[in-house]
Motif scaffolding. Structure first.
Motif, short mmCIF file in Angstrom:
data_model
loop_
_atom_site.label_atom_id
_atom_site.label_comp_id
_atom_site.label_asym_id
_atom_site.label_seq_id
_atom_site.Cartn_x
_atom_site.Cartn_y
_atom_site.Cartn_z
N SER A 16 13.09 99.19 103.68
CA SER A 16 11.89 99.36 104.51
C SER A 16 10.78 100.07 103.76
N GLU A 17 11.13 100.87 102.76
CA GLU A 17 10.12 101.58 101.96
C GLU A 17 9.69 100.80 100.72
N ALA A 18 10.39 99.73 100.40
CA ALA A 18 10.10 98.95 99.19
C ALA A 18 8.81 98.14 99.35
N THR A 19 8.17 97.91 98.22
CA THR A 19 7.00 97.03 98.16
C THR A 19 7.30 95.94 97.15
N VAL A 20 7.30 94.70 97.61
CA VAL A 20 7.58 93.56 96.75
C VAL A 20 6.38 92.63 96.77
N ALA A 21 5.90 92.29 95.58
CA ALA A 21 4.81 91.32 95.45
C ALA A 21 5.40 89.96 95.14
N GLY A 42 9.81 96.36 103.76
CA GLY A 42 8.76 96.88 104.62
C GLY A 42 7.34 96.56 104.20
N ASN A 43 7.14 96.27 102.91
CA ASN A 43 5.80 96.03 102.38
C ASN A 43 5.85 94.82 101.46
N ILE A 44 5.10 93.80 101.81
CA ILE A 44 5.09 92.57 101.02
C ILE A 44 3.65 92.23 100.66
N ILE A 45 3.46 91.94 99.38
CA ILE A 45 2.15 91.51 98.88
C ILE A 45 2.25 90.03 98.55
N LEU A 46 1.37 89.23 99.13
CA LEU A 46 1.34 87.79 98.88
C LEU A 46 0.11 87.47 98.03
N MET A 47 0.31 86.73 96.94
CA MET A 47 -0.81 86.37 96.09
C MET A 47 -0.82 84.86 95.83
N ASP A 48 -1.93 84.22 96.16
CA ASP A 48 -2.14 82.80 95.90
C ASP A 48 -3.59 82.48 96.22
N LEU A 49 -4.09 81.41 95.68
CA LEU A 49 -5.48 81.00 95.93
C LEU A 49 -5.55 79.54 96.37
N ASP A 50 -4.43 79.04 96.87
CA ASP A 50 -4.35 77.62 97.20
C ASP A 50 -4.25 77.43 98.70
N ILE A 73 -1.68 82.02 101.84
CA ILE A 73 -1.40 83.43 102.09
C ILE A 73 -1.68 83.82 103.54
N ASP A 74 -2.69 83.21 104.15
CA ASP A 74 -3.01 83.54 105.54
C ASP A 74 -1.94 83.04 106.50
N VAL A 75 -1.49 81.81 106.29
CA VAL A 75 -0.45 81.24 107.14
C VAL A 75 0.86 82.00 106.94
N MET A 76 1.17 82.33 105.69
CA MET A 76 2.42 83.03 105.41
C MET A 76 2.39 84.44 105.99
N LYS A 77 1.26 85.11 105.90
CA LYS A 77 1.14 86.45 106.47
C LYS A 77 1.43 86.41 107.97
N GLN A 78 0.83 85.47 108.67
CA GLN A 78 1.05 85.37 110.11
C GLN A 78 2.51 85.08 110.42
N THR A 90 0.16 92.46 102.75
CA THR A 90 -1.14 92.48 102.08
C THR A 90 -1.34 91.14 101.39
N THR A 91 -2.54 90.61 101.45
CA THR A 91 -2.81 89.33 100.78
C THR A 91 -3.83 89.52 99.67
N ILE A 92 -3.61 88.81 98.59
CA ILE A 92 -4.54 88.78 97.46
C ILE A 92 -4.87 87.32 97.20
N MET A 93 -6.12 86.96 97.39
CA MET A 93 -6.56 85.58 97.20
C MET A 93 -7.00 85.41 95.75
N ASP A 94 -6.05 85.01 94.90
CA ASP A 94 -6.33 84.86 93.47
C ASP A 94 -5.20 84.06 92.84
N PHE A 95 -5.48 83.47 91.69
CA PHE A 95 -4.47 82.83 90.86
C PHE A 95 -4.25 83.70 89.63
N VAL A 96 -3.06 83.65 89.06
CA VAL A 96 -2.80 84.30 87.78
C VAL A 96 -3.24 83.35 86.68
N SER A 97 -3.95 83.90 85.70
CA SER A 97 -4.34 83.14 84.51
C SER A 97 -3.89 83.92 83.28
#
Length: 138
Positions: A16-21, A42-50, A73-78, A90-97
């Motif tokens: 519950s205290e972990a943060t996984v991206a 307990g804490n999930i960070i989602l990153m994608d720009l698609d 990311i919006d659909v997955m967050k909900q 938490t959502t991050i709207m970006d791609f990794v380059s």
């Protein structure tokens, strides 16, 4: 008998205290994010720009005809909040380059407990793994 209960409580507290991206919310990342949420992270960070495409429906958890055109990311967050309203998503709207991989990983510190690499591109994946190693991120 009592030791197992204490150990279970400690494990649940750690989750519950972990943060996984989760970087990349496609065929691997969407299923991974949901499994993490259902497991009590307990804490999930989602990153994608698609956005979700109709061609994603055979492999991506969030891909339904109702969600075509919406940001992954919006659909997955909900979806995650529907499963566990207490999960901090938490959502991050970006791609990794290759140019931003180090900065992306660095921006997740020190909060992140671990990062899931669920991206496709070989060069981007290599840059991301290199950043994990340089910054000692599990």
């Amino acid at each position: 008998e009592g030791g197992g209960s204490s150990s279970s409580s400690l494990s649940l507290k750690r989750l519950s205290e972990a943060t996984v991206a989760v970087i990349g919310i496609g065929g691997v990342g969407s299923w991974t994010a949901e499994a993490l949420c259902r497991s009590g992270v307990g804490n999930i960070i989602l990153m994608d720009l698609d956005d979700i495409c109709i061609s994603n429906t055979n492999r991506q958890l969030h891909a339904t005809s109702h969600n075509v055109g919406k940001m992954k990311i919006d659909v997955m967050k909900q979806r995650l909040l529907d499963i566990n309203p207490r999960c901090n998503v938490t959502t991050i709207m970006d791609f990794v380059s290759t140019e931003n991989a180090y900065g992306v990983v660095q921006s997740l510190l020190p909060e992140v407990s671990c990062v899931v690499d669920a991206i496709d591109g070989k060069q981007e994946k290599t840059a991301l793994i290199s950043a994990f190693a340089r910054l000692t991120v599990p």
